[in-house]
Design a protein around this motif. Sequence first.
Motif: not given
Length: 495
Positions: A149-150, A153, A157
Amino acid sequence: MSAHLSPPPTTPIGLVIVSIGMLLLLAALDQTIVSTALPTIVADLGGLDHLSWVVTAYVLTSTVVAPLYGKLGDLYGRRTMVFVSVSLFLLGSVLCGIAGTMGFLIFSRAVQGLGGGGLFVLALSVVGDVIAPRDRGKVQGVFAAVFATSSVVGPLVGGGFVQYLNWHWIFFINIPLGLIAVGIFAISFKAQAGRVSHKIDYAGAVALTLGLGALTLVSSLGGRSMAWGSPQALGLIALSLVALLAFVWIEARAEEPILPLSLFKLNVFWVTCVIGFVAGVALFGAITFVPLFLQIAKATTPTQSGLLLVPMTLGIVLASTLSGQYMGKTGRYLLLPKLGMALLFAGMMSLSLMTQHSNMVIFTAALALVGLGMGCIFPVVTTAVQNAVPRETLGTATAAGIMVRQTGGSLGVAAFGALFASRMAQGLPLGEGGNIGPQTLARLSPEQQASLAETVVQAIHPIYLIAAALAAIGLVFAFFLEEVPLSNRQVPRGE
């Protein structure tokens, strides 16, 4: 040193797992945010030949401190050491955020790594204490999903910050996230009073640091900043060999070694170390250079390059989740690393064929294969080791496995970065020096853009061919792995 008792029955295990997931997210998010911003950072600060060190400095320091965190967690308690590691990580984040030169940024990333190395070791060691072996695959599958997930994201970001603010914010964002993560951990995981005296193997720590540091330096700088036959390169090679031999000698005689050599007598330990090393090389290679390929060769924005990493993320999430469920239901894992290495090989071979004209559907399919392979590998390498080693060496074995995996990442990024910079220097037609990035691309004529894209593609191709060859080697070793059926019972152990 001290060994805490297991968390009491009143400890909310669910909340502990959430807090550990948050800590892992903090460390993983930082790496993926940085990878997307690397082209812009290089364009701003210069130093294309040092690009890989923005990643390597973090990975190297986090690698060499990983075994120490395992021991220090026993001495002062995992809870205390989590606070120390998060504090160092956040200090490094602040320093990175205010960096104005490439040298200072690399130094600050090294400080970050001193803290980040503890986040992984301490978090995964706590899992080994509070979760039964058969259920660890599920939990670590969730953690792999957190990391995946990172990787969505983070690039989004990071790309947003780079595109609409500036790259310094990719480090400042760690401050609130870190405070939230450590706050949840402090509430959910309480310190214990029972302790047993131990000793720290400082001599082994110094020898290991010198050995790995010199090896990474010569991998990164050899053939580029220094000739392979130069006194500097030969000196680093000699220092690495002497230090690593000294490390083995020290560990064989230490009362409580950082890395007990007896672990290498266990088939599950040494085979998973090889598999983890290969996976570390492949993963960091993919994460570091894919955004560069997308932003320069395919002319995408930083945000778009982050979105294009989603297939790899989905592959990791899907495969890690299914792998955890498979291990939980069957208590077996032997099939997973074989499948994972085969998928990783296919994905890396596909990436090695990519050009600036390649269809993006094929490119994203290749990334998905890489993700599926990683998702099959990561839940196994830690779960299998924790299940096979004696209970009293669980923390040490966990730290050792992470160290080997991150050593692969550190050496891989350093060597790949040296290879990439060397090939770029040979083919760069623009006189832009070390400053290439989306902003640079926008100032070039269509002919110059095409020439630069071709140079980047030719520089990256060997990286993925080497990664594919390593995956093939990992697949061979996966057939030598023995299977120790996973237990469904948690044995109480010191924290």
